[in-house]
Design an enzyme around this catalytic site. Sequence first.
Site, PDB file in Angstrom:
ATOM      1  N   ASP A   1      43.080  42.093  36.742  1.00  0.00           N
ATOM      2  CA  ASP A   1      43.631  41.752  35.426  1.00  0.00           C
ATOM      3  C   ASP A   1      43.758  40.236  35.357  1.00  0.00           C
ATOM      4  OD1 ASP A   1      44.833  42.010  32.879  1.00  0.00           O
ATOM      5  OD2 ASP A   1      46.840  42.157  33.731  1.00  0.00           O
ATOM      6  N   SER A   2      44.056  39.734  34.169  1.00  0.00           N
ATOM      7  CA  SER A   2      44.305  38.304  34.027  1.00  0.00           C
ATOM      8  C   SER A   2      45.640  37.916  34.658  1.00  0.00           C
ATOM      9  CB  SER A   2      44.317  37.919  32.544  1.00  0.00           C
ATOM     10  OG  SER A   2      45.361  38.603  31.871  1.00  0.00           O
TER      11      SER A   2
ATOM     12  N   CYS B   1      42.684  45.823  32.447  1.00  0.00           N
ATOM     13  CA  CYS B   1      42.921  44.849  31.380  1.00  0.00           C
ATOM     14  C   CYS B   1      42.111  45.294  30.173  1.00  0.00           C
ATOM     15  CB  CYS B   1      42.473  43.467  31.854  1.00  0.00           C
ATOM     16  SG  CYS B   1      42.443  42.181  30.584  1.00  0.00           S
TER      17      CYS B   1
ATOM     18  N   GLU C   1      55.066  38.820  31.629  1.00  0.00           N
ATOM     19  CA  GLU C   1      54.982  37.975  32.823  1.00  0.00           C
ATOM     20  C   GLU C   1      56.371  37.426  33.174  1.00  0.00           C
ATOM     21  OE1 GLU C   1      52.080  36.691  34.643  1.00  0.00           O
ATOM     22  OE2 GLU C   1      50.840  38.240  33.711  1.00  0.00           O
TER      23      GLU C   1
ATOM     24  N   CYS D   1      47.337  46.685  25.495  1.00  0.00           N
ATOM     25  CA  CYS D   1      47.268  45.619  26.494  1.00  0.00           C
ATOM     26  C   CYS D   1      48.059  46.134  27.681  1.00  0.00           C
ATOM     27  CB  CYS D   1      47.874  44.321  25.968  1.00  0.00           C
ATOM     28  SG  CYS D   1      48.110  43.046  27.242  1.00  0.00           S
TER      29      CYS D   1
ATOM     30  N   HIS E   1      49.713  44.692  29.824  1.00  0.00           N
ATOM     31  CA  HIS E   1      51.011  44.033  29.986  1.00  0.00           C
ATOM     32  C   HIS E   1      52.117  44.764  29.222  1.00  0.00           C
ATOM     33  CE1 HIS E   1      48.823  40.497  31.539  1.00  0.00           C
ATOM     34  NE2 HIS E   1      49.989  40.019  31.912  1.00  0.00           N
TER      35      HIS E   1
END
Length: 267
Positions: free
Chosen positions: A13-14, A77, A155, A191, A193
Amino acid sequence: MTVASDAPILFFDSGVGGLSILAPARIALPTAPIVYAADSAGFPYGTKSEAEIAARVPALLGRLVERYRPRLAVIACNTASTIALQHVRAALDIPVAGTVPAIKPAALQSKSRVFGVLGTDATVRQPYVDRLAAEHGADCTVLRHGSAALVQLAEAKLRGEPLDPAVARDALSGLLNQPGGDRMDTVVLACTHFPLVEAELAAAAPRPLAFLHGGEGIARRIAWLTQGQDWPASPAPGTAVFTRLDQGIELLRPALAGYGLARIEAL
């Protein structure tokens, strides 16, 4: 082809979003060796161009596969999957699983026939999302909104930082304030996240909303792709790999350990 029992599953993932895919995968395959790779030097992906992502992701995964020799790669992702999945599959000689927005389950579940797709800017504008909506939600109103700030919120949460509730509220408002938003009953978290901040989204919602994401479905796909393969008898500490190490990565160490990722390395 025989697969060594210690060959890992590679998650990519990023940033930390792919942990929402890793968690159900670890439940499905509790002794699977894990390498979790985050492109911290390229984060975030959602604001990048399609050309950048299509070039960057296959190159990075090629380096990761060369170093770690995984049995399977998981692009955990949505942005990278909707843009680069076919490029990655063409470049690698191992199975590659992508992450698909849970539009089909949302269309099946929505009672009001209005649901939202909340993702990054890059994901929500993809023709792939158009096709999924047309195929599975032709009788639905499908609202879309991209939120880069919500990615940053996830994050920050895993770094243990204080969270601004306005970020989740603004992200939901981007859907609710569109025509038909007053009837929306379901939100696709498109997403990886965003499931990490599902509690914050639910708290910000002005009324009860159902939140859907693809983690469990991807875990089942991973189990299917690796069926019949040998696994270690007991779990071993996993490895988290970052394309750039900085103080922010160090702050993630406790959260990563909670997902079984005890080692941190640089690519």
